[in-house]
Motif scaffolding. Structure first.
Motif, PDB file in Angstrom:
ATOM      1  N   ARG A 116       9.608  86.118  18.287  1.00 58.74           N
ATOM      2  CA  ARG A 116       8.933  87.284  18.738  1.00 58.74           C
ATOM      3  C   ARG A 116       8.201  88.023  17.589  1.00 58.74           C
ATOM      4  N   LEU A 117       8.516  87.810  16.384  1.00 59.66           N
ATOM      5  CA  LEU A 117       7.904  88.541  15.464  1.00 59.66           C
ATOM      6  C   LEU A 117       6.513  87.801  15.447  1.00 59.66           C
ATOM      7  N   THR A 118       6.416  86.541  15.556  1.00 57.55           N
ATOM      8  CA  THR A 118       5.320  85.624  15.437  1.00 57.55           C
ATOM      9  C   THR A 118       4.355  86.157  16.632  1.00 57.55           C
ATOM     10  N   ALA A 119       4.818  86.517  17.913  1.00 60.37           N
ATOM     11  CA  ALA A 119       4.145  86.887  18.832  1.00 60.37           C
ATOM     12  C   ALA A 119       3.574  88.260  18.680  1.00 60.37           C
ATOM     13  N   THR A 120       4.163  88.967  17.958  1.00 62.07           N
ATOM     14  CA  THR A 120       3.602  90.364  17.628  1.00 62.07           C
ATOM     15  C   THR A 120       2.381  90.099  16.426  1.00 62.07           C
ATOM     16  N   ALA A 144       9.367  78.926   7.816  1.00 66.42           N
ATOM     17  CA  ALA A 144       8.498  77.882   8.632  1.00 66.42           C
ATOM     18  C   ALA A 144       8.063  78.258   9.901  1.00 66.42           C
ATOM     19  N   THR A 145       8.788  79.118  10.636  1.00 70.55           N
ATOM     20  CA  THR A 145       8.471  79.215  12.044  1.00 70.55           C
ATOM     21  C   THR A 145       7.004  80.092  12.014  1.00 70.55           C
ATOM     22  N   ILE A 146       7.032  81.152  10.937  1.00 72.52           N
ATOM     23  CA  ILE A 146       5.563  81.676  10.804  1.00 72.52           C
ATOM     24  C   ILE A 146       4.567  80.902  10.179  1.00 72.52           C
ATOM     25  N   ILE A 147       5.054  80.121   9.408  1.00 69.72           N
ATOM     26  CA  ILE A 147       3.923  79.259   8.672  1.00 69.72           C
ATOM     27  C   ILE A 147       3.178  78.209   9.697  1.00 69.72           C
ATOM     28  N   ASN A 148       3.999  77.787  10.611  1.00 66.86           N
ATOM     29  CA  ASN A 148       3.797  76.629  11.639  1.00 66.86           C
ATOM     30  C   ASN A 148       2.790  77.381  12.661  1.00 66.86           C
TER      31      ASN A 148
END
Length: 556
Positions: free
Chosen positions: A525-529, A547-551
């Motif tokens: 959800r943070l990535t989508a933001t 890793a989620t944000i980096i990818n």
């Protein structure tokens, strides 16, 4: 593709670094600890962007803004105005809340001012402000041939004989008054007990509901409203016997309480029109805590159970204790915990009106005098109130604690403000809902068609900002949560949601590890933001290890 080009960055651990960062992309800066990530992102790129923006302002404006030093860098090209959203402690302002930081509370105040329903804060009755046309519509809606009397209240629960008022009414041509629910003829002498409270209402007109009474009804209502300062009572007779109460202003006919004009400022705890007069809108009160005054009740008074008097060398305190011991038979060597409850109460809060014999010595003679004992806590309160020295206040504050304001219960607002309800809840109750429950409350709000038209743009803004908070994993917080209690990660994500709500474009956002303190399930959800912030037309530069944000980034 446009780039932010950095040449010759030499700040801290950066050793003559050259780098090109694509604009309008989600860019991640990652690396081992001490590699210079924050030095590049915050101390070089953000610092230079902020410095250039401040330099573009007038000389007059710059004197009010703290200007940042030029970073140790050869050149930076392609910079946009920069906003840093860092991991740092939240605001230290005790008036700052999640609602005020995100500006949701501003829209909430506007919503309650436009569609809120005022109630009497004493009896709980709904209070309505009505136009003369609305009053006429309600009266003419009564069954045909219903007999009514239009009454103008002059006094509600007031003492007096009211002879001057009766004389004035006779002179103005009025024939009848209702005194304490009994009809009286003004042509006769009316004698009232001046020591009792009375309700007095003038009979303005008597009518029968039928077609064609509109003009006379309007004249009578306007006359009565002018006579009673905006309040009218309709006495309905016959099968539909009862009373109708109308008011041009917000007022309760039962309690005689007038409600101020409902506007956004009465819902602000930072405004004297809305703030609780007892706590000034803080919602809390400092008080001397008996548990801090007597931290170790297993000690006796002689051993120093009374912390503020412990190690006091002045003989004054010893004389007070000796006098109390003689008067009440207090055992100074008995643990404070074992003293009778009445004795503890007298020691802490004073003897009331009961005088105690005290003494003082002067020039070899002993003088006696009698006065009540002030009490340890009232004495501390007086010393704190009268202290002119900050050191004295700081010393006394060791024995103080914080509690909810006894007047508002921590709601921060006046009773009149808290009596305005939307779907049965006041603004404080709505603010204390979790973000998730708050979003559901506004989504399921039941309003009339007229209210929907008024509230639609307000609810749209509130809904969007609540959605942004949900997107960054803040669903467990409430709008009333003090920003002082937020962690660094929570504060950063709230600021992130606020920036998305502002809708700025062409801005360089610099973030410092926004995933810290966030559950892994909320990383998506943070990535989508962050992607939404980028899609608005901004450059998002994130120092991150997750890793989620980096990818999900466009560039590393």
């Amino acid at each position: 593709m446009n780039y932010i080009t950095v040449r010759g960055a030499c700040l801290h651990n950066l050793k003559n670094i050259n780098i090109a960062i694509p604009r309008d992309r989600l860019v991640i800066i990652t690396g081992v600890s001490g590699s210079g990530k924050s030095s590049l992102a915050f101390d070089t790129i953000y610092a230079e962007g902020q410095r250039r923006y401040v330099e573009s302002l007038s000389t007059y404006a710059r004197q009010f803004i703290g200007q940042m030093d030029k970073p140790d860098v050869e050149s930076i090209e392609g910079l946009s105005p920069a906003i840093a959203i860092e991991q740092r402690s939240a605001s230290h302002n005790p008036r700052s809340t999640v609602g005020t930081v995100t500006e949701i509370y501003d829209y909430l105040r506007l919503l309650f001012a436009r569609v809120g329903v005022p109630h009497c804060h004493r009896c709980g009755r709904e209070i309505k402000s009505q136009t003369v046309d609305a009053m006429i519509d309600q009266v003419t809606a009564l069954p045909e041939n219903t007999r009514i009397q239009i009454l103008a209240p002059l006094a509600k629960g007031k003492k007096g004989e009211f002879q001057k008022e009766f004389a004035r009414l006779r002179k103005e041509g009025y024939a009848r008054v209702r005194v304490d629910e009994e009809m009286c003829d003004l042509s006769e002498e009316i004698v009232l007990d001046k020591n009792k409270r009375h309700d007095i209402e003038v009979v303005v007109d008597r009518l029968v509901v039928r077609e064609g009474i509109g003009a006379r009804l309007r004249d009578s209502l306007e006359t009565g409203l002018a006579l009673s300062e905006g309040v009218i009572k309709i006495l309905v007779q016959g099968d539909n016997k009862g009373e109708l109460f109308f008011s041009e202003r917000y007022a309760c006919d039962e309690c005689g309480i007038s409600v101020p004009h409902v506007e956004p400022r009465i819902f602000s705890f930072n405004n004297p029109y809305g703030a609780c007069p007892e706590c000034g809108g803080l919602g809390t009160k400092n008080f001397f805590d008996p548990e801090l005054v007597i931290p170790d009740p297993d000690l006796s008074i002689r051993e120093g159970a009374i912390a503020p008097w412990k190690n006091r060398r002045s003989i004054y305190f010893h004389r007070i204790l000796e006098a109390l011991s003689n008067h009440y038979g207090v055992d100074m060597d008995r643990p404070f915990r074992e003293l009778p409850g009445s004795t503890k109460k007298i020691l802490l809060y004073g003897s009331g009106d009961e005088a105690i014999e005290f003494y003082f010595d002067r020039r070899g003679r002993r003088y006696f005098y009698h006065r009540p004992f002030e009490g340890i806590i009232p004495s501390l309160e007086r010393r704190y109130r009268e202290a002119e020295s900050g050191d004295v206040r700081a010393d006394l504050s060791r024995y103080m604690n914080i509690t909810d304001c006894p007047a508002c219960g921590g709601a921060r607002l006046r009773p009149e403000s808290l009596s305005v309800l939307v779907q049965g809840m006041n603004i404080d109750q709505v603010s204390r809902l979790s973000i998730r429950r708050s979003a559901a409350f506004f989504r399921d709000l039941t309003l009339s068609e007229q209210q929907k038209t008024i509230a639609a743009p307000i609810l749209k803004e509130i809904g969007e900002r609540l959605r942004f908070l949900l997107d960054v994993g803040m669903d467990y917080l409430s709008l009333a949560r003090s920003s002082q209690t937020l962690s660094g990660g929570e504060w950063q994500r709230i600021r992130l949601a606020t920036q998305i709500g502002s809708g700025l474009v062409g801005v360089l956002y610099v973030l410092d590890e926004p995933t810290i303190g966030l559950h892994p399930r909320d990383n998506l959800r943070l990535t989508a933001t962050l992607e939404r912030l980028r899609d608005l037309g901004n450059t998002v530069l994130v120092v991150e290890h997750d890793a989620t944000i980096i990818n999900a980034s466009d560039y590393i």
